[in-house]
Design a protein around this motif. Structure first.
Motif, PDB file in Angstrom:
ATOM      1  N   GLY B 196       0.834  -5.993   5.924  1.00 22.94           N
ATOM      2  CA  GLY B 196       1.978  -6.536   5.196  1.00 22.94           C
ATOM      3  C   GLY B 196       1.568  -7.691   4.296  1.00 22.94           C
ATOM      4  O   GLY B 196       1.995  -7.786   3.144  1.00 22.94           O
ATOM      5  N   LEU B 197       0.721  -8.547   4.829  1.00 24.37           N
ATOM      6  CA  LEU B 197       0.278  -9.700   4.058  1.00 24.37           C
ATOM      7  C   LEU B 197      -0.514  -9.250   2.833  1.00 24.37           C
ATOM      8  O   LEU B 197      -0.342  -9.784   1.723  1.00 24.37           O
ATOM      9  CB  LEU B 197      -0.551 -10.627   4.950  1.00 24.37           C
ATOM     10  CG  LEU B 197      -0.879 -12.025   4.435  1.00 24.37           C
ATOM     11  CD1 LEU B 197       0.345 -12.715   3.859  1.00 24.37           C
ATOM     12  CD2 LEU B 197      -1.485 -12.876   5.544  1.00 24.37           C
ATOM     13  N   GLU B 199      -0.159  -6.441   1.302  1.00 27.03           N
ATOM     14  CA  GLU B 199       0.833  -5.862   0.387  1.00 27.03           C
ATOM     15  C   GLU B 199       1.461  -6.948  -0.476  1.00 27.03           C
ATOM     16  O   GLU B 199       1.643  -6.782  -1.688  1.00 27.03           O
ATOM     17  CB  GLU B 199       1.908  -5.134   1.211  1.00 27.03           C
ATOM     18  CG  GLU B 199       2.331  -3.812   0.641  1.00 27.03           C
ATOM     19  CD  GLU B 199       1.132  -2.948   0.284  1.00 27.03           C
ATOM     20  OE1 GLU B 199       1.069  -2.535  -0.882  1.00 27.03           O
ATOM     21  OE2 GLU B 199       0.247  -2.716   1.147  1.00 27.03           O
ATOM     22  N   LEU B 200       1.784  -8.069   0.151  1.00 31.47           N
ATOM     23  CA  LEU B 200       2.397  -9.171  -0.590  1.00 31.47           C
ATOM     24  C   LEU B 200       1.427  -9.774  -1.598  1.00 31.47           C
ATOM     25  O   LEU B 200       1.812 -10.203  -2.687  1.00 31.47           O
ATOM     26  CB  LEU B 200       2.863 -10.270   0.364  1.00 31.47           C
ATOM     27  CG  LEU B 200       4.016  -9.939   1.320  1.00 31.47           C
ATOM     28  CD1 LEU B 200       4.415 -11.195   2.094  1.00 31.47           C
ATOM     29  CD2 LEU B 200       5.222  -9.387   0.565  1.00 31.47           C
ATOM     30  N   MET B 201       0.173  -9.796  -1.226  1.00 30.74           N
ATOM     31  CA  MET B 201      -0.817 -10.453  -2.074  1.00 30.74           C
ATOM     32  C   MET B 201      -1.160  -9.643  -3.325  1.00 30.74           C
ATOM     33  O   MET B 201      -1.488 -10.208  -4.366  1.00 30.74           O
ATOM     34  CB  MET B 201      -2.115 -10.680  -1.282  1.00 30.74           C
ATOM     35  CG  MET B 201      -1.993 -11.691  -0.167  1.00 30.74           C
ATOM     36  SD  MET B 201      -3.357 -11.526   1.014  1.00 30.74           S
ATOM     37  CE  MET B 201      -4.730 -12.105   0.013  1.00 30.74           C
ATOM     38  N   MET B 202      -1.094  -8.321  -3.179  1.00 28.70           N
ATOM     39  CA  MET B 202      -1.580  -7.470  -4.271  1.00 28.70           C
ATOM     40  C   MET B 202      -0.498  -7.151  -5.303  1.00 28.70           C
ATOM     41  O   MET B 202       0.681  -7.117  -4.991  1.00 28.70           O
ATOM     42  CB  MET B 202      -2.107  -6.156  -3.692  1.00 28.70           C
ATOM     43  CG  MET B 202      -3.355  -6.325  -2.867  1.00 28.70           C
ATOM     44  SD  MET B 202      -4.154  -4.741  -2.536  1.00 28.70           S
ATOM     45  CE  MET B 202      -5.130  -4.513  -4.006  1.00 28.70           C
ATOM     46  N   ASN B 203      -0.944  -6.883  -6.508  1.00 28.98           N
ATOM     47  CA  ASN B 203      -0.033  -6.341  -7.499  1.00 28.98           C
ATOM     48  C   ASN B 203       0.288  -4.905  -7.136  1.00 28.98           C
ATOM     49  O   ASN B 203      -0.530  -4.205  -6.540  1.00 28.98           O
ATOM     50  CB  ASN B 203      -0.665  -6.414  -8.898  1.00 28.98           C
ATOM     51  CG  ASN B 203      -0.227  -7.672  -9.609  1.00 28.98           C
ATOM     52  OD1 ASN B 203       0.919  -8.098  -9.477  1.00 28.98           O
ATOM     53  ND2 ASN B 203      -1.154  -8.278 -10.346  1.00 28.98           N
TER      54      ASN B 203
END
Lengths: 207, 207
Positions: B196-197, B199-203
DNA sequence: GTCTATAAGTAGATAGAC
DNA sequence: GTCTATCTACTTATAGAC
């Protein structure tokens, strides 16, 4: 002495003892704080046991201290259920995060106490209460708020539980770092931290 | 006794005392642990002061315990500088996060000790060392890794320092919650949390 | 390097005068 | 409700026999 307040005793010294207890226990730990120190902190002659006219034991004071703080948190939470109606925006998200950080700041001593005494085996019921109050309830509040916002496509597509877990972990980690080390992690201010976290949470095009 | 090991004394009992010290100090705190308990834990008759043939004082044991753990961390870090060359991917990011969580798990007791004794005023130099080792160095490593990945458009456009601060805060928060409460925040597994983390970090479009 | 014995200090807690 | 005085238990630490 009413029934409603559970047999609370009044008196300025008692309140001072609760204040001193919270401060000293959170700073130096329960074991690290002597009854003498507590007495001295409130202006009683240390070592003469005047403390014991107000509390039966040192453990007794600890319980009273934590219970009082728990009530404070509950009262604060009750006045806090505003929950931005009318959609989730960058600003409402950021404000929510900042509010959570401020809430943690307000119960700094309680959190320190928890971190210090939890897992020691002493006061297990007390610590379980604190855990439920600070972690479980906080997480549930986030989860509800984010669930709908994800459906509308404002927030990134991610299980709301996972997102809540990440957000609350980040907030707790940031706060603890501040609390223990007296410095923001990486020198990143509260504002910047919250803004950055919101940026990560939102879909790029969203407003 | 060589010069290289700084005058380290050998002997099985000494090592046992270091082990018991780490365990007991992290569980019950420095003040909450008596020399008698430590002696009992290693099979010495408690209360007879055989402890003092190995360490000058209880403080002395504390310092030796922390120093040994710090060395372990440094050794682990030294073997860890692999740093995925050839671009940052979902998988490499996730692996990095999981590795950090595992690293924290490996020094669980040390972190507990730090949380318990830091800010008490005792062992200030020791605690400052731990802070630099765990927080500052970890943050710097993240920052370097993310800086380039942001430029290439793989990661979201965000100040690398801010991103590192968020990521490390989330990891620390997640770990502490696990450590103290014995439960993953929101019941979210390590794998899910890391994914999840990332996912948040990536474009969104990136691979 | 562990044991017996014990010193010296401090902790939590109580009894009773005021 | 604070003070004087004191009890008991436990803590860190030491001296010396084995």
């Amino acid at each position: 002495m009413t029934v409603a307040d559970g047999g609370r005793k009044h008196g300025a010294t008692r309140v001072s003892l609760l204040d001193a207890g919270l401060k000293l226990f959170s700073e130096k730990g329960f074991d690290g704080t002597s009854v003498m120190e507590i007495e001295a902190a409130v202006g009683l002659k240390p070592g003469n046991g005047s403390f014991y006219r107000h509390f039966k034991t040192k453990e007794d004071l600890m319980e009273a201290v934590v219970h009082r703080e728990i009530e404070k948190v509950r009262a604060w939470r009750a006045g806090e259920i505003v929950s931005a109606k009318g959609g989730v925006s960058r600003e409402s998200l950021k404000n929510g995060l900042l509010q959570s950080l401020e809430g943690m700041e307000a119960i700094k001593d309680l959190m320190k106490l928890l971190a210090r005494e939890y897992g020691q085996g002493r006061f297990p019921e007390l610590m379980a209460q604190l855990k439920a109050l600070l972690l479980d309830e906080g997480l549930e509040a986030f989860r509800k708020e984010y669930r709908d916002a994800i459906k509308t496509g404002v927030l990134r597509e991610l299980d709301p539980r996972t997102l809540s877990s990440i957000v609350i972990s980040a907030l707790v980690g940031y706060h603890l770092s501040n609390m223990y080390f007296g410095a923001e992690p990486g020198g990143v201010s509260r504002e910047t931290f919250a803004s950055g976290l919101v940026e990560l949470m939102m879909n790029k095009g969203s407003e």
